[in-house]
Design a protein around this motif. Structure first.
Motif, PDB file in Angstrom:
ATOM      1  N   ASP A  74       0.799  -1.332  -0.015  1.00  0.00           N
ATOM      2  CA  ASP A  74       0.043  -0.159  -0.066  1.00  0.00           C
ATOM      3  C   ASP A  74       0.846   1.386  -0.263  1.00  0.00           C
ATOM      4  O   ASP A  74       1.816   1.384   0.610  1.00  0.00           O
ATOM      5  CB  ASP A  74      -0.897  -0.066   1.136  1.00  0.00           C
ATOM      6  CG  ASP A  74      -2.031  -1.251   1.095  1.00  0.00           C
ATOM      7  OD1 ASP A  74      -2.299  -1.524  -0.175  1.00  0.00           O
ATOM      8  OD2 ASP A  74      -2.614  -1.730   2.166  1.00  0.00           O
ATOM      9  N   TYR A  75       0.731   2.028  -0.850  1.00  0.00           N
ATOM     10  CA  TYR A  75       1.062   3.435  -1.045  1.00  0.00           C
ATOM     11  C   TYR A  75       0.298   4.432  -0.717  1.00  0.00           C
ATOM     12  O   TYR A  75      -0.939   4.569  -1.289  1.00  0.00           O
ATOM     13  CB  TYR A  75       1.895   3.556  -2.148  1.00  0.00           C
ATOM     14  CG  TYR A  75       2.968   2.598  -2.551  1.00  0.00           C
ATOM     15  CD1 TYR A  75       4.311   2.654  -2.133  1.00  0.00           C
ATOM     16  CD2 TYR A  75       2.664   1.393  -3.329  1.00  0.00           C
ATOM     17  CE1 TYR A  75       5.378   1.993  -2.321  1.00  0.00           C
ATOM     18  CE2 TYR A  75       3.608   0.541  -3.622  1.00  0.00           C
ATOM     19  CZ  TYR A  75       4.930   0.577  -3.156  1.00  0.00           C
ATOM     20  OH  TYR A  75       5.882  -0.077  -3.288  1.00  0.00           O
ATOM     21  N   SER A  76       0.708   5.592   0.084  1.00  0.00           N
ATOM     22  CA  SER A  76      -0.330   6.896   0.326  1.00  0.00           C
ATOM     23  C   SER A  76      -0.436   7.641  -0.860  1.00  0.00           C
ATOM     24  O   SER A  76       0.480   7.703  -1.656  1.00  0.00           O
ATOM     25  CB  SER A  76       0.450   7.573   1.639  1.00  0.00           C
ATOM     26  OG  SER A  76       0.571   6.736   2.765  1.00  0.00           O
ATOM     27  N   VAL A  77      -1.389   8.302  -0.878  1.00  0.00           N
ATOM     28  CA  VAL A  77      -1.742   9.205  -2.035  1.00  0.00           C
ATOM     29  C   VAL A  77      -1.565  10.641  -1.534  1.00  0.00           C
ATOM     30  O   VAL A  77      -2.145  11.185  -0.482  1.00  0.00           O
ATOM     31  CB  VAL A  77      -3.190   9.037  -2.769  1.00  0.00           C
ATOM     32  CG1 VAL A  77      -3.453   9.939  -3.739  1.00  0.00           C
ATOM     33  CG2 VAL A  77      -3.506   7.569  -3.013  1.00  0.00           C
ATOM     34  N   PHE A  78      -0.805  11.430  -2.474  1.00  0.00           N
ATOM     35  CA  PHE A  78      -0.383  12.702  -2.058  1.00  0.00           C
ATOM     36  C   PHE A  78      -1.238  13.404  -3.142  1.00  0.00           C
ATOM     37  O   PHE A  78      -0.986  13.236  -4.325  1.00  0.00           O
ATOM     38  CB  PHE A  78       1.072  12.848  -2.009  1.00  0.00           C
ATOM     39  CG  PHE A  78       1.693  12.422  -0.704  1.00  0.00           C
ATOM     40  CD1 PHE A  78       1.972  13.168   0.535  1.00  0.00           C
ATOM     41  CD2 PHE A  78       2.180  11.157  -0.830  1.00  0.00           C
ATOM     42  CE1 PHE A  78       2.642  12.484   1.408  1.00  0.00           C
ATOM     43  CE2 PHE A  78       2.825  10.524   0.310  1.00  0.00           C
ATOM     44  CZ  PHE A  78       2.995  11.065   1.388  1.00  0.00           C
ATOM     45  N   THR A  79      -1.683  14.925  -2.682  1.00  0.00           N
ATOM     46  CA  THR A  79      -2.215  15.835  -3.402  1.00  0.00           C
ATOM     47  C   THR A  79      -1.342  16.954  -3.301  1.00  0.00           C
ATOM     48  O   THR A  79      -0.908  17.390  -2.314  1.00  0.00           O
ATOM     49  CB  THR A  79      -3.711  15.997  -3.432  1.00  0.00           C
ATOM     50  OG1 THR A  79      -4.210  16.968  -4.278  1.00  0.00           O
ATOM     51  CG2 THR A  79      -3.755  16.353  -1.987  1.00  0.00           C
ATOM     52  N   GLU A  80      -1.411  17.913  -4.430  1.00  0.00           N
ATOM     53  CA  GLU A  80      -0.770  19.205  -4.313  1.00  0.00           C
ATOM     54  C   GLU A  80      -1.903  20.270  -3.970  1.00  0.00           C
ATOM     55  O   GLU A  80      -2.759  20.405  -4.781  1.00  0.00           O
ATOM     56  CB  GLU A  80      -0.199  19.676  -5.731  1.00  0.00           C
ATOM     57  CG  GLU A  80       0.770  20.798  -5.564  1.00  0.00           C
ATOM     58  CD  GLU A  80       1.473  21.102  -6.887  1.00  0.00           C
ATOM     59  OE1 GLU A  80       2.427  21.880  -7.113  1.00  0.00           O
ATOM     60  OE2 GLU A  80       1.002  20.392  -8.106  1.00  0.00           O
ATOM     61  N   GLU A  81      -1.566  21.169  -3.185  1.00  0.00           N
ATOM     62  CA  GLU A  81      -2.549  22.055  -2.601  1.00  0.00           C
ATOM     63  C   GLU A  81      -2.165  23.370  -2.610  1.00  0.00           C
ATOM     64  O   GLU A  81      -0.853  23.678  -2.309  1.00  0.00           O
ATOM     65  CB  GLU A  81      -3.155  21.770  -1.086  1.00  0.00           C
ATOM     66  CG  GLU A  81      -4.039  22.590  -0.556  1.00  0.00           C
ATOM     67  CD  GLU A  81      -4.583  22.134   0.860  1.00  0.00           C
ATOM     68  OE1 GLU A  81      -3.914  22.360   1.576  1.00  0.00           O
ATOM     69  OE2 GLU A  81      -5.801  21.598   0.838  1.00  0.00           O
ATOM     70  N   THR A  82      -2.825  24.426  -3.000  1.00  0.00           N
ATOM     71  CA  THR A  82      -2.392  26.009  -3.231  1.00  0.00           C
ATOM     72  C   THR A  82      -2.710  26.529  -1.893  1.00  0.00           C
ATOM     73  O   THR A  82      -3.559  26.414  -1.339  1.00  0.00           O
ATOM     74  CB  THR A  82      -3.315  26.282  -4.332  1.00  0.00           C
ATOM     75  OG1 THR A  82      -3.228  25.732  -5.692  1.00  0.00           O
ATOM     76  CG2 THR A  82      -2.677  27.819  -4.631  1.00  0.00           C
TER      77      THR A  82
END
Length: 474
Positions: free
Chosen positions: A320-328
């Protein structure tokens, strides 16, 4: 010794000149009295104040034609739950807020109500000016009549004093004869009774003169003493060239009272037109400019990007790999007061039409009330004209009768003077009785009094007729 004598002589001359100057200053002509009365009269001042009010009302009616521009501004602080005027969202914090606005409205058409109101105010202003002149004319006439009454009373006092002097001289002669026991005692006592009568006549004439002076002082609105001997009448009278009807026609053209009533009548006609405008729709233009400010308003600026781990994951080969998101990223700051006022500007332009459908018969009743006022003005004008015509007719008849009687009384006085001279000579010689002497004397005195009264009645009526013809009273 010469120097003191010259100084004393100089002082005496200065004193004499001062007395003469005071006497000259104390002299009052009819024109002087009229001038004083017009300066200090309450009715004239009241009319002038009314004229000032009508003038202000006229300016107000004229300014009503201009567009109406209004500005409003407010600033306040709100605590607790309130609506943010910037976002219209509910906030629970201390909130500083401000609103500003500018509005313009202009009447395009309202049944000519504003124009007719302006014309009505202009007529009322002109009527008020005529009423000031009416008050002045009435005061001039009142002062003239009172002035002539004082002169008449003054002449009657002089006649009474002359009568007393004649009686005193005869009484002295009879007293001497009575002491010598050569005269008729009854003549002496008759003259004593006549002396009392003459003294009473002086008292009555003096009282009438004092009352006439008080009336004149009242009209002049002064507490200064007025000496009857200082009143001077400088005038020349001519025969009237017009009939009573001719004088009335001139009065209609010259008297301020008639012009004032005519202008008031015209003003009420405009008042009816103003009231009728309430039946007609009103069209207006309007424009508004508004803005606001709120301390809760914020401006957010981008400061960069940042990877943030989410709660999601993906499985790759069983791992399992965590999901990252780019936030302004943003940073908030307040918006300045002036910026908000500039940014929140909004404007409105439009046309407004107001149509009267039903107003509780207010328009109908107002029209009827204005028609009643118009009828009242018509009655006032007709009443004034009728009274004027009657006054002129009476004054003309009195003037004509006084002119005729004056000539007849002059002849009567001349006849009685000759009769008295004969009776006085006969009485001095002991031929005539005291009764005959006193009777002849009283006839002459009464004739002189009647002549004086008729003379001033003639002058008074002549002045009244001059006034009605619009001639200056002098």
């Amino acid at each position: 010794m010469k120097i003191p004598f010259i100084g004393l002589l100089t002082a005496c001359l200065i004193h004499i000149c001062s007395i003469q100057a005071q006497e000259t200053q104390a002299t009052l002509t009819l024109e002087d009295c009229i001038e004083i009365a017009l300066e200090q009269n309450f009715s004239v001042k009241r009319a002038e104040l009314n004229a000032q009010g009508e003038n202000i009302q006229y300016k107000q009616s004229r300014n009503a034609l201009l567009p109406r521009v209004n500005a409003d501004y407010n600033y306040g602080v709100s605590n607790g739950r309130s609506i943010d005027p910037f976002t219209n969202a509910y906030v629970t914090e201390q909130l500083n807020f401000s609103n500003a606005g500018l509005s313009l409205s202009a009447t395009v058409f309202n049944g000519f109500r504003l124009l007719n109101s302006l014309k009505q105010s202009n007529l009322n202003k002109a009527a008020a000016g005529m009423e000031v002149e009416e008050a002045r004319q009435n005061r001039m006439l009142d002062v003239t009549l009172s002035f002539l009454q004082v002169l008449n009373a003054r002449e009657l006092v002089k006649l009474a004093e002359t009568r007393l002097l004649t009686t005193q001289e005869q009484l002295k002669r009879l007293e001497k004869l009575n002491e010598e026991e050569t005269g008729n005692p009854s003549d002496f006592y008759d003259l004593q009774g006549q002396l009392t009568t003459d003294q009473n006549a002086i008292t009555d004439a003096t009282n009438s003169l004092n009352n006439a002076l008080e009336d004149l002082k009242f009209l002049l609105n002064t507490d200064a003493e007025i000496e009857a001997e200082n009143l001077v009448l400088i005038t020349e009278f001519e025969n009237q060239q017009l009939s009573a009807d001719g004088i009335y026609e001139q009065a209609l053209q010259s008297l301020a009272a008639i012009k004032a009533r005519e202008l008031r009548l015209e003003a009420t006609a405009k008042g009816v037109a103003v009231a009728r405008s309430q039946y007609i729709p009103e069209i207006s233009l309007f424009a508004n400019l508004n803005t606001n400010y709120s301390s809760a308003a914020r401006l957010f600026e981008e400061t960069g990007n940042q990877l943030i781990e989410t709660a999601d994951f993906v499985s790759i080969s069983g791992t399992d790999y965590s999901v990252f998101t780019e936030e302004t990223q943003f940073e908030s700051r307040g918006i300045s007061y002036t910026d908000q006022l500039n940014n929140n500007l909004n404007s409105t332009v439009g046309v407004s039409v107001s149509i009267p459908l039903f107003n509780g018969f207010r328009a109908k009743n107002n029209v009827q009330l204005q028609k009643v006022e118009q009828s009242r003005a018509e009655v006032a004008l007709a009443e004034t004209k009728r009274a004027l015509k009657q006054n002129i007719a009476q004054a003309y008849n009195d003037w004509d009768a006084a002119a005729t009687n004056y000539e007849l009384l002059q002849e009567q006085v001349e006849a009685y003077e000759k009769s008295f001279a004969i009776n006085e000579a006969r009485f001095n010689l002991g031929v005539a009785t005291s009764v005959e002497y006193i009777t002849s004397k009283n006839r002459l005195d009464n004739a002189r009094i009647n002549l004086t009264n008729t003379h001033y009645t003639y002058l008074l009526r002549d002045k009244v007729l001059e006034f009605y013809q619009g001639n200056a009273i002098r």
